[in-house]
Write an enzyme that holds these catalytic residues in place. Structure first.
Site, PDB file in Angstrom:
ATOM      1  N   GLU A  43      -2.699   0.989   0.017  1.00  0.00           N
ATOM      2  CA  GLU A  43      -4.049   1.202  -0.858  1.00  0.00           C
ATOM      3  C   GLU A  43      -5.007   1.141   0.132  1.00  0.00           C
ATOM      4  OE1 GLU A  43      -3.597  -1.890  -3.727  1.00  0.00           O
ATOM      5  OE2 GLU A  43      -2.249  -0.587  -5.029  1.00  0.00           O
TER       6      GLU A  43
ATOM      7  N   GLU B 205       4.198   2.361  -6.602  1.00  0.00           N
ATOM      8  CA  GLU B 205       4.052   1.011  -7.254  1.00  0.00           C
ATOM      9  C   GLU B 205       3.756   1.497  -8.560  1.00  0.00           C
ATOM     10  OE1 GLU B 205       1.383  -1.872  -5.911  1.00  0.00           O
ATOM     11  OE2 GLU B 205       2.116  -1.435  -4.029  1.00  0.00           O
TER      12      GLU B 205
HETATM   13  C1  BG6 Z   1      -1.072  -3.366  -5.777  1.00  0.00           C
HETATM   14  C2  BG6 Z   1      -0.513  -3.950  -4.292  1.00  0.00           C
HETATM   15  O1  BG6 Z   1      -2.447  -3.120  -5.670  1.00  0.00           O
HETATM   16  O2  BG6 Z   1      -1.033  -4.084  -6.944  1.00  0.00           O
HETATM   17  C3  BG6 Z   1       0.381  -4.803  -4.536  1.00  0.00           C
HETATM   18  O3  BG6 Z   1      -0.533  -2.904  -3.577  1.00  0.00           O
HETATM   19  C4  BG6 Z   1       0.179  -5.850  -5.823  1.00  0.00           C
HETATM   20  O4  BG6 Z   1       0.416  -5.656  -3.360  1.00  0.00           O
HETATM   21  C5  BG6 Z   1       0.123  -5.112  -7.263  1.00  0.00           C
HETATM   22  O5  BG6 Z   1       0.963  -6.672  -5.760  1.00  0.00           O
HETATM   23  C6  BG6 Z   1       0.043  -5.619  -8.245  1.00  0.00           C
HETATM   24  O6  BG6 Z   1      -1.182  -6.640  -8.135  1.00  0.00           O
HETATM   25  P1  BG6 Z   1      -1.279  -7.984  -8.390  1.00  0.00           P
HETATM   26  O7  BG6 Z   1      -2.607  -8.464  -8.084  1.00  0.00           O
HETATM   27  O8  BG6 Z   1      -1.052  -8.141  -9.871  1.00  0.00           O
HETATM   28  O9  BG6 Z   1      -0.111  -8.507  -7.601  1.00  0.00           O
END
Ligand code: BG6
Length: 487
Positions: A181, A384
């Site tokens: 990111e 993701e």
């Molecule tokens: C992404 C990141 O932005 O979102 C992850 O690459 C992160 O590391 C994921 O865990 C979800 O966000 P959060 O804050 O709910 O863990």
């Protein structure tokens, strides 16, 4: 429009994802140094995580110190991933496990051996690793001593790390992502964890934009250095093993105009540009976007960019684009948050949101896939995507996460539509393969996994693993290569 069957390309890379700092734990085991997230306390929706200069476990709980204990459980975890049918496991190497201080002369052999065992285990089970080189884990020493990525010297230190892991894992890993990111650097919201710019004492900026002591110039200079480092790493990866493929990793985010007022439409365009295309143009096309100079001027940004940097960036474009996709937001002319570089957009009143206020927008994924593909025509990989939710484990150990199944199903449908549109989508790794610590809030109870881990927000629990309903559902999706999403 629900269909009976869906078609995904042959060899589609189904899998799941994690990040080292959020899952491994063992933060100071076997010679590992502390990384930036190891200095972040736990928090929750209302209480932002704090960055502490010294680690003081007597006073605070630091969630990354335990993660979901994957350092100890990796064999069991990979066996579960194999049982689900994963074709790939997207994970990250923690830089500070390999070079504890970032600028050490020699790598830490115990750290190298750990990941070798992980990759060998994956390969043994027919799972190809997809490896992120930095996922919010810049060694703390580099932040303190060098100012993180604001310092040009960090480029060479990163390349030393890159050379070490490309050489060490040649033949075991061929798919790499450079900086997780990276586009968080375009807003102050994420500067601590992506750029390594640490406030003297204060809050991790994932949550509280007002806590920032933002220096926009430093932030964009840091980004520039990350671009150069990434481009050099791409070239190095190809040289060390021509089979290597290297992708950028973006936080994929669509901005819609809040209304059809021309001013709002223009605001959405600007937000799309700075959030998505500033980084992607550099990493995929090999040059800064045509509007960058105007953006720099408007924001008082004066960068040190050499001719050599520009040549490197031109030569080191990525082989494919990977991105995360969770939500979309709206832009409004008089509240163009990204312009002021402090936060995301405004919530879309047409969409429902998760318990953490993240809008749920499967159709936005089709839209974004088409946007990215039409602009760059490079293979795309979603690395993701998932829903963070409170979950209850039943007395028999089961977890009925029907919300996750619905979320994934709807996003898979959108993906199949985009594939029918002609988008070259090569894979999907859900966030997350297993319950891990939330990066934003540090909570464990914001669960994303297909596998439930018996752990709480303060490191209590047995850390035993249990398959959720989504695990079985996803297993069937993978087994049929996405043909049957409704079963
Ligand atoms: C992404 C990141 O932005 O979102 C992850 O690459 C992160 O590391 C994921 O865990 C979800 O966000 P959060 O804050 O709910 O863990």
């Amino acid at each position: 429009m629900t269909k009976e069957t869906y078609t995904f390309p042959k060899g589609f890379l189904w899998g799941g994802a994690t990040a080292a700092t959020q899952c491994e734990g063992a933060w100071n085991t076997d010679g590992k140094g502390d990384s930036i997230l190891d200095h972040c306390t736990n928090g929750d929706k209302e209480h932002p995580r704090q960055v502490t200069q010294t680690i003081n476990p007597a006073q605070h709980f630091y969630p990354t110190h335990k993660g979901c204990m994957q350092y100890d459980y990796f064999e069991e975890d990979i066996e579960l991933f194999a049982e689900a049918g994963f074709k790939t496991y997207r994970m990250s190497i923690n830089w500070s496990r390999i070079f504890p201080n970032g600028d050490d002369k020699e790598p830490n052999r115990a750290g190298l051996d750990y990941y070798r065992r992980v990759f060998e285990k994956c390969r043994k089970h027919g799972i190809e690793p997809t490896v992120t080189m930095t996922h919010y884990d810049i060694p703390w020493n580099l932040c303190v001593k060098y100012g993180g990525w604001t310092n040009r010297k960090v480029i060479d230190l990163f390349l030393k790390y890159a050379k070490t892991i490309f050489t060490e894992y040649k033949g075991l890993v061929t798919r790499w992502l450079t900086h997780n990111e990276i586009n968080f650097g375009t807003i102050s919201y994420g500067e601590v964890i992506t750029s390594g710019i640490i406030p003297k004492s204060g809050q991790i900026l994932m949550q509280d934009p007002n806590a920032t002591t933002d220096d926009v110039n430093k932030r964009f200079q840091a980004l520039h250095h990350e671009f150069v480092a990434s481009a050099k790493a791409v070239q190095l990866a190809h040289k060390i093993d021509p089979k290597n493929e290297v992708g950028c990793m973006m936080c994929g985010f669509a901005f819609y105009p809040l209304t059809c007022k021309p001013e709002d439409v223009a605001a959405a365009q600007r937000d799309m540009e700075i959030w998505n295309y500033y980084c992607m143009d550099v990493m995929c096309k090999g040059n800064y976007p045509y509007w960058a100079k105007r953006y720099w001027n408007d924001h008082g940004i004066d960068l040190s960019i050499t001719e050599e940097d520009l040549a490197v960036i031109k030569e080191g474009t990525v082989d494919f684009i990977s991105f995360s996709y969770y939500r979309t937001d709206c832009s409004k002319a008089d509240n163009q948050v990204l312009k002021g570089s402090t936060n995301f957009g405004m919530a879309n009143p047409e969409l429902e949101a998760t318990e953490w206020g993240w809008t749920i927008d499967p159709q936005g994924l089709r839209w974004l896939l088409n946007e990215y593909y039409s602009r760059y025509e490079k293979p795309l990989m979603i690395v993701e995507n998932g829903i963070g939710a409170y979950e209850k484990q039943e007395a028999d150990g089961s977890v009925h996460d029907l919300q996750r199944i619905e979320y994934m199903r709807n996003h898979f449908e959108a993906m199949s539509q985009a594939i029918e549109d002609g988008v070259d989508l090569i894979g999907y790794t859900c966030w997350s393969a297993i319950d891990i610590v939330s990066a934003g809030t540090g909570e464990f109870k914001k669960r994303y996994g297909l596998i439930y881990v018996d752990a709480d927000d303060l490191g209590g629990g047995t850390y035993k693993r249990y398959k959720k309903d989504s695990f079985y559902w996803y297993k069937n999706v993978i087994a049929t290569n996405g043909e049957f999403l409704n079963k």
